[in-house]
Design a protein around this motif. Structure first.
Motif: not given
Length: 161
Positions: A59, A61, A114-115
């Motif tokens: 993920t 950041k 964030g994905q």
């Protein structure tokens, strides 16, 4: 899995050569061997390992963004280099190591910060001295394609059995 925090935590060459690449990757997945510190820095880890295939989850950041606020291309490249070269590692025999000779990245969509993504490397060819693999980064939930890649790795036999 645990992350190396000093060079002493990393497996030495004898440990590496004492097992096949697949056994090495499985030992890392099981936490018997430390994962390299870049994995924590870039925020990804092993999700699945089998002969000829390596899957990582990660993920991005805020710390992984470029000056424009998007996920830096180096984040894509690091994930693809890892999943593709680790796919090659899964087919290296005991007594051998590998290194990336070259890799190519094609970014086709922006990964939102964030994905969670899934980066999959799959072996196309493994010979005595080279391995070729391809990779994809996809959205972990929807399967949306974010990037593709290809690599050529050098396989080096350092010990004979």
């Amino acid at each position: 899995m645990f992350t190396a925090t000093s060079p002493d935590d990393m497996p030495d060459l004898e440990t590496t050569l004492s097992m096949s690449g697949l056994d090495f990757m499985l030992a890392m997945q099981d936490g018997k061997i430390a994962r390299p510190p870049i994995w924590a820095l870039i925020n990804y880890s092993i999700a699945e390992i089998e002969a000829g295939k390596a899957v990582f989850r990660g993920t991005p950041k805020f710390e992984h963004t470029n000056p424009a606020g998007g996920v830096h291309g180096g984040w894509y490249g690091t994930l693809l280099d890892t999943c593709m070269s680790c796919a090659v590692m899964t087919v290296t025999p005991k007594g051998s190591v590998y290194t990336t000779l070259e890799y190519k990245v094609n970014m086709v969509a922006a990964i939102p910060v964030g994905q969670e993504i899934s980066a999959t490397g799959t072996i196309d060819h493994a010979g005595r001295s080279t391995g070729v693999a391809r990779g994809e980064i996809r959205d972990a939930a929807t399967g949306k394609l974010y990037a593709t890649g290809s690599t050529t790795c050098l396989i080096m036999k350092l010990r004979g059995d």
